[in-house]
Scaffold this active site. Structure first.
Site, PDB file in Angstrom:
ATOM      1  N   LYS A 130       0.890  -1.301  -0.071  1.00  0.00           N
ATOM      2  CA  LYS A 130       0.054   0.192  -0.131  1.00  0.00           C
ATOM      3  C   LYS A 130       0.853   1.116   0.218  1.00  0.00           C
ATOM      4  O   LYS A 130       2.037   1.169   0.496  1.00  0.00           O
ATOM      5  CB  LYS A 130      -0.850  -0.017   1.329  1.00  0.00           C
ATOM      6  CG  LYS A 130      -0.309  -0.021   2.506  1.00  0.00           C
ATOM      7  CD  LYS A 130       0.428   1.185   2.920  1.00  0.00           C
ATOM      8  CE  LYS A 130       1.072   1.002   4.476  1.00  0.00           C
ATOM      9  NZ  LYS A 130       1.638   2.357   4.905  1.00  0.00           N
ATOM     10  N   PRO A 177      10.082  -4.393   0.937  1.00  0.00           N
ATOM     11  CA  PRO A 177      11.236  -4.265   2.173  1.00  0.00           C
ATOM     12  C   PRO A 177      10.500  -3.987   3.444  1.00  0.00           C
ATOM     13  O   PRO A 177       9.639  -3.670   3.519  1.00  0.00           O
ATOM     14  CB  PRO A 177      11.832  -2.897   1.657  1.00  0.00           C
ATOM     15  CG  PRO A 177      10.619  -2.080   1.058  1.00  0.00           C
ATOM     16  CD  PRO A 177       9.728  -3.251   0.418  1.00  0.00           C
ATOM     17  N   GLY A 191      10.332  -2.455   7.203  1.00  0.00           N
ATOM     18  CA  GLY A 191      10.667  -1.109   7.485  1.00  0.00           C
ATOM     19  C   GLY A 191      10.420  -0.025   6.435  1.00  0.00           C
ATOM     20  O   GLY A 191      10.890   0.940   6.563  1.00  0.00           O
ATOM     21  N   GLY A 217       7.499   1.188   4.906  1.00  0.00           N
ATOM     22  CA  GLY A 217       6.122   1.953   4.801  1.00  0.00           C
ATOM     23  C   GLY A 217       5.107   1.328   3.938  1.00  0.00           C
ATOM     24  O   GLY A 217       4.274   2.056   3.684  1.00  0.00           O
ATOM     25  N   LEU A 218       5.693   0.314   3.312  1.00  0.00           N
ATOM     26  CA  LEU A 218       4.443  -0.326   2.026  1.00  0.00           C
ATOM     27  C   LEU A 218       3.558  -1.469   2.904  1.00  0.00           C
ATOM     28  O   LEU A 218       2.859  -1.934   2.102  1.00  0.00           O
ATOM     29  CB  LEU A 218       5.486  -0.905   1.116  1.00  0.00           C
ATOM     30  CG  LEU A 218       6.254   0.022   0.190  1.00  0.00           C
ATOM     31  CD1 LEU A 218       7.334  -0.852  -0.451  1.00  0.00           C
ATOM     32  CD2 LEU A 218       5.920   1.229  -0.361  1.00  0.00           C
ATOM     33  N   GLY A 219       3.522  -1.564   4.063  1.00  0.00           N
ATOM     34  CA  GLY A 219       2.595  -2.383   4.807  1.00  0.00           C
ATOM     35  C   GLY A 219       2.812  -3.828   4.498  1.00  0.00           C
ATOM     36  O   GLY A 219       1.980  -4.711   4.618  1.00  0.00           O
ATOM     37  N   GLY A 220       4.042  -4.186   4.130  1.00  0.00           N
ATOM     38  CA  GLY A 220       4.389  -5.566   3.927  1.00  0.00           C
ATOM     39  C   GLY A 220       4.125  -6.501   4.869  1.00  0.00           C
ATOM     40  O   GLY A 220       3.102  -7.637   4.698  1.00  0.00           O
ATOM     41  N   SER A 275       1.919  -6.170   7.445  1.00  0.00           N
ATOM     42  CA  SER A 275       0.479  -6.164   7.671  1.00  0.00           C
ATOM     43  C   SER A 275      -0.202  -6.910   6.508  1.00  0.00           C
ATOM     44  O   SER A 275      -1.284  -7.411   6.621  1.00  0.00           O
ATOM     45  CB  SER A 275      -0.011  -4.813   7.677  1.00  0.00           C
ATOM     46  OG  SER A 275       0.695  -4.140   8.797  1.00  0.00           O
ATOM     47  N   ASP A 281      -2.520  -1.385  10.620  1.00  0.00           N
ATOM     48  CA  ASP A 281      -2.770  -1.433   9.166  1.00  0.00           C
ATOM     49  C   ASP A 281      -3.151  -2.820   8.523  1.00  0.00           C
ATOM     50  O   ASP A 281      -3.689  -2.623   7.341  1.00  0.00           O
ATOM     51  CB  ASP A 281      -1.488  -1.142   8.403  1.00  0.00           C
ATOM     52  CG  ASP A 281      -0.673  -0.004   8.441  1.00  0.00           C
ATOM     53  OD1 ASP A 281      -1.909   1.151   8.763  1.00  0.00           O
ATOM     54  OD2 ASP A 281       0.240   0.436   8.055  1.00  0.00           O
TER      55      ASP A 281
END
Length: 287
Positions: A14, A97, A99, A101-104, A106, A139
């Site tokens: 995201k 990646p 850390g 911020g792409l919500g991986g 979650s 998230d």
């Protein structure tokens, strides 16, 4: 004998097209407003049914022990909640990646909830899966919700939003941002005036100053690599930080436009081009 049932599922990333910090609750959680956009970059998870109750992650993930993996925790939470005696072997192909911020993490957890709800034939409704997801992280619910969304509260109050087609160039600075340390920073703005969803209607221009991320100043001060990537990308459009970073992104009208900028990346910078999705690829897996 038949083969063991398995599901192979995407866990998409995201972007936070904007992120406002509007307050802080007595329990320490921050209240937010944000606009979530799914993109077609994704982790891939494989779930193979076990007839015992074991939940095993069968792939190694450097830096994340299996017991702390959100997908493993999601599977066990689903077992505990339903009393299900089936288990799963879980393989994770990590393309997002840590850390970043792409919500991986979650997204992995949400895909696990959706997939095992189907594989174990539990038939929990989407709303119940979202509530379980919230126990794992703020998230997680949006990925179960399955639609691009305007979010409030700590990220769990969701309204579906139809977003126009777009392409994004996402840069991946070589750092892992600690979300907790960013939110704990004394310099963080915590009192942005809330906005209405109408302010971010479909035709809103991303270069409008309302489209900002309140975490950006703190993240850029703490992580100079993020600041450098953001400064470079802003030559080409209204670039922004996603979540608490480290990734930064810029929207483009076409894949060609995004790829032309990707080709200009300086040595030492990495990134990828992704298309905005109209909905989560597993939207139809819950009702």
């Amino acid at each position: 004998m038949g083969s063991t049932p398995e599901l192979i599922c995407p866990a998409p990333a995201k972007l936070n097209l904007f992120l406002l910090v509007t307050g802080r609750r007595p329990d320490g959680y921050h209240t937010l407003q944000t606009l979530f956009r799914f993109i077609d970059r994704a982790d891939r998870l494989t779930f193979r049914l076990r007839c015992d109750s074991q939940v095993r992650r069968v792939t190694q993930l450097p830096g994340v022990e299996a017991e702390h993996d959100l997908s493993v925790r999601a599977a066990r939470l689903l077992q505990e909640t339903t009393g299900c005696r089936l288990g799963v072997d879980l393989a994770l192909e990590k393309n997002l990646p840590l850390g970043g911020g792409l919500g991986g993490g979650s997204s992995d957890a949400a895909t696990t909830l959706l997939a095992l709800n189907r594989l174990w034939n539990l038939r929990l409704p989407r709303a119940e899966l979202q509530q379980l997801g919230l126990k794992l992280g703020a998230d997680v619910p949006v990925f179960v919700f399955g639609r691009n969304a305007f979010a409030e509260g700590i990220g769990e109050r969701l309204q579906a939003v139809a977003l126009p087609p777009a392409w994004y160039l996402v840069l991946v600075p070589p750092v892992a941002v600690s979300t907790a340390s960013v939110f704990a920073d004394p310099a963080l703005t915590r009192s942005t005036t809330p906005v209405t969803i109408r302010a971010f209607s479909e035709g809103c221009d991303p270069s409008d100053p309302l489209w900002r991320n309140d975490l950006e100043a703190v993240v850029c001060r703490r992580y100079v690599q993020v600041a450098d990537h953001l400064q470079w990308l802003r030559q080409f459009g209204p670039a922004a930080l996603t979540g608490s970073g480290a990734c930064v992104f810029c929207p483009f009208d076409s894949e060609t436009g995004a790829r032309s900028v990707l080709e200009q990346l300086p040595v030492g910078m990495q990134g990828f081009v992704a298309e905005g999705l109209p909905q989560h690829p597993l939207l139809d897996w819950a009702q």
